[in-house]
Design an enzyme around this catalytic site. Structure first.
Site, PDB file in Angstrom:
ATOM      1  N   ASN A 118      34.741 -25.018  30.203  1.00  0.00           N
ATOM      2  CA  ASN A 118      34.710 -24.184  29.013  1.00  0.00           C
ATOM      3  C   ASN A 118      36.139 -23.842  28.549  1.00  0.00           C
ATOM      4  O   ASN A 118      36.343 -23.019  27.740  1.00  0.00           O
ATOM      5  CB  ASN A 118      33.802 -22.928  29.628  1.00  0.00           C
TER       6      ASN A 118
ATOM      7  N   PRO B 236      35.687 -13.345  31.398  1.00  0.00           N
ATOM      8  CA  PRO B 236      35.095 -14.497  30.410  1.00  0.00           C
ATOM      9  C   PRO B 236      34.905 -15.597  31.162  1.00  0.00           C
ATOM     10  O   PRO B 236      34.169 -16.658  30.649  1.00  0.00           O
ATOM     11  CB  PRO B 236      36.490 -14.485  29.550  1.00  0.00           C
ATOM     12  N   ASP B 237      35.267 -15.872  32.490  1.00  0.00           N
ATOM     13  CA  ASP B 237      34.762 -17.110  33.097  1.00  0.00           C
ATOM     14  C   ASP B 237      33.357 -17.004  33.901  1.00  0.00           C
ATOM     15  O   ASP B 237      33.154 -17.844  34.736  1.00  0.00           O
ATOM     16  CB  ASP B 237      35.850 -17.289  34.239  1.00  0.00           C
TER      17      ASP B 237
ATOM     18  N   ILE C  33      39.162 -21.399  35.314  1.00  0.00           N
ATOM     19  CA  ILE C  33      39.006 -22.419  36.308  1.00  0.00           C
ATOM     20  C   ILE C  33      37.626 -22.738  36.394  1.00  0.00           C
ATOM     21  O   ILE C  33      36.734 -22.592  35.480  1.00  0.00           O
ATOM     22  CB  ILE C  33      39.070 -21.506  37.821  1.00  0.00           C
TER      23      ILE C  33
ATOM     24  N   HIS D 149      37.686  -8.187  45.440  1.00  0.00           N
ATOM     25  CA  HIS D 149      37.441  -9.213  46.267  1.00  0.00           C
ATOM     26  C   HIS D 149      36.296 -10.117  46.082  1.00  0.00           C
ATOM     27  O   HIS D 149      35.822 -11.100  46.113  1.00  0.00           O
ATOM     28  CB  HIS D 149      37.271  -8.637  47.859  1.00  0.00           C
TER      29      HIS D 149
ATOM     30  N   VAL E 102      22.863 -18.215  60.658  1.00  0.00           N
ATOM     31  CA  VAL E 102      23.755 -18.361  59.547  1.00  0.00           C
ATOM     32  C   VAL E 102      24.531 -19.551  59.671  1.00  0.00           C
ATOM     33  O   VAL E 102      24.671 -20.247  60.712  1.00  0.00           O
ATOM     34  CB  VAL E 102      24.699 -16.934  59.717  1.00  0.00           C
TER      35      VAL E 102
ATOM     36  N   ASP F 107      38.921 -27.086  32.322  1.00  0.00           N
ATOM     37  CA  ASP F 107      39.454 -25.794  32.464  1.00  0.00           C
ATOM     38  C   ASP F 107      40.973 -25.836  32.788  1.00  0.00           C
ATOM     39  O   ASP F 107      41.577 -26.740  33.339  1.00  0.00           O
ATOM     40  CB  ASP F 107      38.758 -25.271  33.476  1.00  0.00           C
TER      41      ASP F 107
ATOM     42  N   ASP G  98      29.405  -8.281  48.489  1.00  0.00           N
ATOM     43  CA  ASP G  98      30.711  -8.107  48.564  1.00  0.00           C
ATOM     44  C   ASP G  98      31.069  -6.807  47.707  1.00  0.00           C
ATOM     45  O   ASP G  98      30.230  -5.782  48.031  1.00  0.00           O
ATOM     46  CB  ASP G  98      31.374  -9.173  47.690  1.00  0.00           C
TER      47      ASP G  98
ATOM     48  N   SER H  51      37.002 -15.450  54.000  1.00  0.00           N
ATOM     49  CA  SER H  51      36.395 -15.111  52.656  1.00  0.00           C
ATOM     50  C   SER H  51      36.301 -15.949  51.455  1.00  0.00           C
ATOM     51  O   SER H  51      35.518 -15.868  50.672  1.00  0.00           O
ATOM     52  CB  SER H  51      37.052 -13.634  52.149  1.00  0.00           C
TER      53      SER H  51
END
Length: 614
Positions: A216, A155-156, A220, A202, A320, A103, A147, A368
């Site tokens: 690809n 595209p990614d 990234i 976000h 969690v 990438d 979210d 996040s």
């Protein structure tokens, strides 16, 4: 003397075992280890009888290409080597460097592979390339992203977006019967529609960290090159929502899992400044007992969550995995919440480069960004070993982190997540090959929106509205200072203590319904001025949950959203919340879970004859 195969001499090295997880050994190439250096004559003779160039690798190692072990033994005999001179004969292995993607922006992803870029500490990362030597993900693994939505056409990301195979796109039908019409790629709980497009950015950034398509030749690589990203939009364009929406989205994901969708983890990069309400506890426990790992961001207030004077949900909800943020040098990010008894583990969360709507990529900072590093590691571990239970996945992540000297006083594990170590499960050699068993299937908070790319801003306090995100964008002031430990070389990484989550109580899964129907004729108002505009239903004592739900009325048509099955008392109100005069003094209603409608049952009833009716 003719050589015979002696099994006890065939030594398979740990390195061979590790690499065999990704590549088969070469069946026609063998490495012979001699007990002592071969004589010049033997080596020369063997070179003549070998078809391989450079067969003599050293004084004691000889490589031979041949069709079988018998052929190799024959060559050794012809070279005049006796069995007593042979220490071992092993198959050769195809060697490759640790898997790295092609990438174009890979070098910017320090959180996955820190080689000291921009002043970072080498190896202060989640060990992604080392983990990819074992697995780069699976198209059968689903991660829910609660979210602001997702740009499913990026595209990614487009190749890794979840697709509901039981739903026919655009036919305005609830094909799978789960109560959500055309939920092909997920659901928008914020607007109650199928439109899950990210109108804030976000969610797309978070999703890219978990699972941007890797290798690809563009953009990234996510922690998972292959995965299915399930967008559950619970936050609006301003980054805020409500915990009730989050709870509803969690229950929706649980329902999908119980219908056969392999949802392994939910990522909640959001938060509200409150203690964990009962309905959030119930929703999260619903997910946990059904086999879903729930990963949440610790928050961006720079506060100690162990303190009784400050709360954060869902980071403080039982069960969690709460994640703090690290910078590239190994220090806790100045904005990150922490808690040696509350926050479980840390992950890279500052200056994280990822996907953004409209085919873009940007840096964002915050817890996040740290949470999806852990969610991605959970998904990657499941892809390697699909038989692992939810509790086993959690234990492997928390008990096999990379110890960091600045963290013992900040997070329970004293470590940062390591995808590779979780796969190895504490074995410094090599993990066993994964079993082939099929896996058992088993809020609106302010998102800790950690991040708009401008590094000079100071963290804004969380809004008082339930679930408004604390818009932390590279904050520097007002945060609790990080430890003064100076990271140096290998001393910076320390052993990781064992962490166990408390056992869960059994909980009955809760399903929420959107109810649409017609009021009985007895509910007709006495006068036009008192026509019903609103409907509210309150749970009868002893039913679950004990709360009130509001809906809208047009004529006699009503709509109520997010209603659990139960028994309720109904009230109607007119304009400006004025009470509506009804032709019945009291009614109760039952919610039929199968038909998803309200059945009105009169307790007492009067004819419409005077103004005393209420």
């Amino acid at each position: 003397m003719k050589l015979k195969l002696i099994l006890s001499l065939v030594l398979i090295s740990p390195f061979f075992y590790e690499r065999s997880l990704r590549a088969e050994y070469n069946p026609k190439r063998f490495v012979v280890t001699l007990r002592s250096p071969a004589t010049a004559a033997s080596a020369a003779a063997l070179q003549i009888h070998s078809s391989m160039q450079g067969a003599r690798l050293s004084y004691r190692l000889i490589a031979i290409e041949d069709d079988s072990l018998d052929d190799v033994l024959s060559r050794l005999n012809k070279a005049g080597l006796a069995s007593s001179e042979i220490e071992s004969i092993e198959p050769d292995i195809e060697v490759q460097a640790h898997a790295e993607p092609n990438d174009s922006h890979w070098s910017l992803q320090w959180g996955l592979h820190n080689i000291g870029q921009n002043g970072g500490l080498t190896n202060l990362d989640i060990d992604a390339p080392q983990a990819w030597d074992f697995t780069d993900g699976s198209d059968n693994t689903i991660v829910g992203v609660l979210d602001t939505g997702l740009d499913i056409n990026h595209p990614d990301l487009i190749d890794n977006v979840y697709r509901n195979p039981a739903e026919i796109p655009g036919n305005s039908q609830d094909d799978d019967g789960n109560g959500f019409v055309d939920d092909v790629n997920g659901w928008n709980f914020y607007s109650g529609t199928r439109n899950i497009f990210d109108d804030e950015g976000h969610g797309t950034h978070v999703a890219g960290i978990i699972g941007a398509r890797g290798n690809n030749n563009r953009g990234i690589a996510g922690v998972n090159w292959r995965v299915r990203l399930l967008p559950l939009k619970v936050l609006g364009s301003d980054g805020s929502g409500s915990l009730a929406l989050v709870a509803g989205a969690i229950n929706y994901a649980v329902d999908l899992r119980n219908r056969g969708h392999n949802i392994i983890a939910l990522n909640l990069s959001l938060g509200a400044p409150s203690s964990c309400p009962n309905y959030m506890r119930t929703a999260i426990e619903n997910a946990l007992v059904n086999g879903i790992v729930v990963v949440v961001s610790a928050g961006n207030d720079g506060r100690n969550l162990d303190s009784s004077s400050f709360n954060a949900t869902p980071a403080e909800c039982p069960g969690v995995i709460a994640v703090a943020s690290l910078d590239r040098t190994g220090y806790l990010s100045s904005f990150s919440n922490y808690g040696p008894n509350t926050v479980h583990i840390a992950a890279p969360g500052r200056d994280i480069y990822s996907t953004y709507p409209s085919n873009r990529y940007i840096n964002m900072s915050g817890t996040s960004m740290a949470a999806p590093m852990v969610s991605g590691a959970v998904a990657l571990l499941h892809s390697f070993d699909p038989a692992l239970s939810r509790s086993a996945l959690t234990d492997r992540i928390l008990n096999n982190g990379k110890g960091v000297s600045t963290l013992p006083s900040r997070v329970i594990s004293g470590s940062m997540v390591s995808a590779e170590r979780a796969i190895r499960n504490g074995n410094t050699g090599n993990p066993p090959p994964p079993p082939t068993a099929t896996p058992t299937p088993t809020a609106t908070p302010t998102r800790t929106k950690t991040a708009t790319p401008s590094p000079t801003r100071t963290a804004t306090p969380t809004a008082t509205k339930t679930a408004t995100p604390s818009d932390v964008e590279e904050p520097e002031t007002g945060a609790t200072p990080t430890p003064t430990v100076t990271p140096t070389g290998t001393e910076f990484f320390t052993p990781t203590p064992i962490v166990r989550l408390p056992p869960l109580r059994t909980v009955v899964p809760t399903r929420l319904y959107t109810v649409v129907g017609t009021l009985p004729k007895e509910f007709k108002a006495l006068t036009a001025k008192s026509a019903a505009k609103k409907i509210s239903v309150s749970a009868v004592s002893g039913t679950n949950p004990k709360t009130t739900y509001n809906g809208a009325v047009k004529g006699r048509k009503y709509t109520i959203e997010g209603l659990p099955a139960g028994k309720y008392v109904v009230k109607l109100k007119g304009a400006k919340n004025a009470p509506v005069r009804l032709c019945a003094t009291k009614f109760t209603i039952n919610l039929d879970g199968d038909l998803k409608k309200l059945n009105f049952i009169p307790i007492s009833h009067k004819k419409c004859s005077n103004s005393k009716s209420k």
